[in-house]
Scaffold this motif. Sequence first.
Motif, mmCIF file in Angstrom:
data_model
loop_
_atom_site.group_PDB
_atom_site.id
_atom_site.type_symbol
_atom_site.label_atom_id
_atom_site.label_comp_id
_atom_site.label_asym_id
_atom_site.label_seq_id
_atom_site.Cartn_x
_atom_site.Cartn_y
_atom_site.Cartn_z
ATOM 1 N N GLU A 100 0.830 -1.209 0.000
ATOM 2 C CA GLU A 100 0.000 0.000 0.000
ATOM 3 C C GLU A 100 0.863 1.258 0.000
ATOM 4 O OE1 GLU A 100 -3.834 -1.845 2.487
ATOM 5 O OE2 GLU A 100 -2.145 -0.883 3.541
ATOM 6 N N PHE A 101 1.932 1.234 0.786
ATOM 7 C CA PHE A 101 2.795 2.414 0.856
ATOM 8 C C PHE A 101 3.599 2.585 -0.430
ATOM 9 C CE2 PHE A 101 6.503 4.882 2.349
ATOM 10 C CZ PHE A 101 5.823 5.976 2.866
ATOM 11 N N ALA A 102 3.844 1.497 -1.158
ATOM 12 C CA ALA A 102 4.577 1.585 -2.426
ATOM 13 C C ALA A 102 3.827 2.467 -3.426
ATOM 14 C CB ALA A 102 4.801 0.193 -3.006
ATOM 15 N N ILE B 224 11.122 -0.474 4.007
ATOM 16 C CA ILE B 224 11.417 0.245 2.764
ATOM 17 C C ILE B 224 11.902 -0.718 1.685
ATOM 18 C CG2 ILE B 224 12.924 1.949 1.690
ATOM 19 C CD1 ILE B 224 10.685 3.181 3.264
ATOM 20 N N GLY B 225 12.664 -1.734 2.081
ATOM 21 C CA GLY B 225 13.099 -2.742 1.124
ATOM 22 C C GLY B 225 11.909 -3.442 0.481
ATOM 23 N N GLU B 226 10.892 -3.748 1.292
ATOM 24 C CA GLU B 226 9.683 -4.375 0.764
ATOM 25 C C GLU B 226 8.904 -3.392 -0.122
ATOM 26 O OE1 GLU B 226 7.416 -5.763 4.042
ATOM 27 O OE2 GLU B 226 8.952 -7.167 4.767
ATOM 28 N N VAL B 227 8.895 -2.120 0.275
ATOM 29 C CA VAL B 227 8.233 -1.091 -0.536
ATOM 30 C C VAL B 227 8.869 -1.030 -1.918
ATOM 31 C CG1 VAL B 227 7.877 1.405 -0.796
ATOM 32 C CG2 VAL B 227 7.462 0.307 1.420
ATOM 33 N N PHE B 228 10.194 -1.007 -1.963
ATOM 34 C CA PHE B 228 10.903 -0.958 -3.242
ATOM 35 C C PHE B 228 10.612 -2.193 -4.092
ATOM 36 C CE2 PHE B 228 14.610 2.016 -1.854
ATOM 37 C CZ PHE B 228 13.710 3.063 -1.784
ATOM 38 N N THR B 229 10.430 -3.320 -3.447
ATOM 39 C CA THR B 229 10.137 -4.550 -4.182
ATOM 40 C C THR B 229 8.798 -4.458 -4.902
ATOM 41 O OG1 THR B 229 11.442 -5.908 -2.653
ATOM 42 C CG2 THR B 229 9.736 -7.033 -3.935
ATOM 43 N N HIS B 230 7.839 -3.768 -4.286
ATOM 44 C CA HIS B 230 6.505 -3.634 -4.883
ATOM 45 C C HIS B 230 6.428 -2.509 -5.914
ATOM 46 C CE1 HIS B 230 4.627 -6.612 -2.346
ATOM 47 N NE2 HIS B 230 5.054 -6.010 -1.250
ATOM 48 N N ASN C 202 22.216 6.867 2.077
ATOM 49 C CA ASN C 202 22.601 5.452 2.109
ATOM 50 C C ASN C 202 21.500 4.584 1.517
ATOM 51 O OD1 ASN C 202 20.681 5.761 4.043
ATOM 52 N ND2 ASN C 202 21.774 4.651 5.653
ATOM 53 N N ALA C 203 20.664 5.200 0.662
ATOM 54 C CA ALA C 203 19.493 4.502 0.134
ATOM 55 C C ALA C 203 19.878 3.281 -0.688
ATOM 56 C CB ALA C 203 18.652 5.466 -0.698
ATOM 57 N N ARG C 204 21.026 3.337 -1.390
ATOM 58 C CA ARG C 204 21.394 2.215 -2.260
ATOM 59 C C ARG C 204 21.636 0.932 -1.481
ATOM 60 N NH1 ARG C 204 23.802 3.768 -7.863
ATOM 61 N NH2 ARG C 204 23.003 5.860 -8.125
ATOM 62 N N SER C 205 21.968 1.062 -0.196
ATOM 63 C CA SER C 205 22.168 -0.144 0.613
ATOM 64 C C SER C 205 20.864 -0.920 0.785
ATOM 65 C CB SER C 205 22.728 0.238 1.993
ATOM 66 O OG SER C 205 21.804 1.057 2.693
ATOM 67 N N LEU C 206 19.726 -0.259 0.536
ATOM 68 C CA LEU C 206 18.430 -0.916 0.668
ATOM 69 C C LEU C 206 18.192 -1.931 -0.438
ATOM 70 C CD1 LEU C 206 16.300 2.214 1.619
ATOM 71 C CD2 LEU C 206 17.055 0.396 3.143
ATOM 72 N N MET D 165 15.811 -5.873 -0.928
ATOM 73 C CA MET D 165 14.755 -6.081 -1.913
ATOM 74 C C MET D 165 14.735 -7.516 -2.398
ATOM 75 S SD MET D 165 15.173 -2.692 -4.331
ATOM 76 C CE MET D 165 13.959 -3.365 -5.492
ATOM 77 N N ASP D 166 13.647 -7.865 -3.078
ATOM 78 C CA ASP D 166 13.601 -9.133 -3.794
ATOM 79 C C ASP D 166 14.772 -9.171 -4.781
ATOM 80 O OD1 ASP D 166 11.990 -11.569 -4.933
ATOM 81 O OD2 ASP D 166 12.416 -10.273 -6.659
ATOM 82 N N GLU D 167 15.451 -10.296 -4.862
ATOM 83 C CA GLU D 167 16.686 -10.373 -5.652
ATOM 84 C C GLU D 167 16.463 -10.041 -7.126
ATOM 85 O OE1 GLU D 167 20.280 -13.593 -6.623
ATOM 86 O OE2 GLU D 167 18.760 -14.021 -5.077
ATOM 87 N N ASP D 168 15.408 -10.564 -7.730
ATOM 88 C CA ASP D 168 15.142 -10.302 -9.144
ATOM 89 C C ASP D 168 14.835 -8.820 -9.389
ATOM 90 O OD1 ASP D 168 15.542 -12.941 -9.756
ATOM 91 O OD2 ASP D 168 13.401 -13.472 -9.666
ATOM 92 N N GLN D 169 14.024 -8.239 -8.489
ATOM 93 C CA GLN D 169 13.687 -6.824 -8.639
ATOM 94 C C GLN D 169 14.922 -5.940 -8.438
ATOM 95 O OE1 GLN D 169 11.263 -5.539 -9.927
ATOM 96 N NE2 GLN D 169 10.497 -3.661 -8.975
ATOM 97 N N ALA D 170 15.758 -6.321 -7.496
ATOM 98 C CA ALA D 170 16.990 -5.558 -7.249
ATOM 99 C C ALA D 170 17.901 -5.584 -8.476
ATOM 100 C CB ALA D 170 17.721 -6.115 -6.030
ATOM 101 N N GLU D 171 17.960 -6.706 -9.165
ATOM 102 C CA GLU D 171 18.786 -6.809 -10.378
ATOM 103 C C GLU D 171 18.258 -5.902 -11.478
ATOM 104 O OE1 GLU D 171 21.692 -8.292 -10.913
ATOM 105 O OE2 GLU D 171 21.668 -8.734 -8.758
ATOM 106 N N ARG D 172 16.941 -5.810 -11.570
ATOM 107 C CA ARG D 172 16.350 -4.910 -12.574
ATOM 108 C C ARG D 172 16.728 -3.455 -12.275
ATOM 109 N NH1 ARG D 172 11.588 -7.988 -11.285
ATOM 110 N NH2 ARG D 172 11.231 -9.653 -12.802
#
Length: 453
Positions: free
Chosen positions: A62-64, A87-93, A110-114, A118-125
Amino acid sequence: MNLIKSPKQKLYEEIYEAAKNDNRERFRELFLKLHDRDQHEVFHLLSPDIKRKISYFLTSEEFAELFEWMDLKDQQDAVEYLPNEYIGEVFTHMPADDVAKFLSDSDGTNARSLLQLMDEDQAERVKELLSYASETAGAIMTKEFISVHYKQTAGAVIDLIRSIGKNAETIYYIYVLNDKTELVGVLSLRDLLLSAEEVPVESIMSNQVISAPIDMDQEEVARLIQDYDLLALPIIGLDGKMQGIVTFDDVMDVLEAEATEDFQEFAAINSKGDDKEQGILHTARQRIPWIIILIFLSILVGGLISFFEETLESVVLLAAFIPMIMDTAGNVGTQSLAVAVRNINTDSGKRTGIAQTIKNEFGAGLLMGLASAVVMFLVVIVLYQNLVLALIISVSLLLTISISTVVGAVIPAIANQLNVDPAIASGPFITTINDAFGLLIYFSIATALLNYL
């Protein structure tokens, strides 16, 4: 003073009270009824202590949706106040391009450390999008699009949309690929729904596909979408395979950013405009070189007045019309510059050469100059009863306006021909140059007719 509160104000206060009292059920009941934009407004108005509770009131999904609507400052506040795992889950969505844009705009945090949360596939994208050069198609494209094989049936594609359509950026275009994942066609949702389920995609797709290379400048991508009236544009990688799409809403952001940058350069404020807040020293450092250059140009203009000092001493009344001549020259030149920069960024402007630009602007300037000259001639005759003075001022105004329109249009046209951003031909430079021309014309004519004044 009006103390009556609007329904929206009352609703916002109820939401705030629910959050303050940790009433999760009431908060969700009120908050989730709001439009995403209004939810963003509520979040912006919340105190830091209440913002820290958002992870208790809203799910990460919802917050995403809310996070995508926020401006950069509120997004950074959310990252600062909320737990990293949340926030990691937010970025995943979120769509990968929106996450990449936030991370690229948030240098220094330090946002890039998040990404690690994230979900690994989404982080790769997201990492892939961050690897492309800024302001290119690759940097602004999204990876969330629907693609199908050209041998699939319409029924199979409809089933696919039902299963993954929610995660796609758009479902109105379905991209058709061959065995090598190369783009061979595009299928509209309308054609899909009007076709029988057993019909193969290759028989109903369109082979006339407009696409862009992954390294194309984002402004050219925006223009391509605008020219062909597209909702989304497929992006092709260097290997010939489809890599993503750029959607119409992304283009709107690009056009806004480019317009802001052009305006800043047009005003000689900042040659590389961005959306980040700048400190006092940084802002001053950006503007000082421009101001120094303009100061020296102004000194040269002032030198022209000194050069004609004897003419001024002979007829002091001439000085009264200096501001009018200079202001008119600057205003006319700035108008022509604004029109020229706009035309250069449109197809009609691109088809117009420098010679045609000079012809058009000189013709317009001549007509404006004639009208202005007639008006000033009559004004001076009425106020000063001096035919020669009226002639000097009216002829000077005619020539000044005619030349100023050409100067204001030709400089950006020449810059464009040299593959230089025409916005660098900024207003202050055009104004100063035209001031010099105006004064030179005015005093030259006055000096020539001095004996008749």
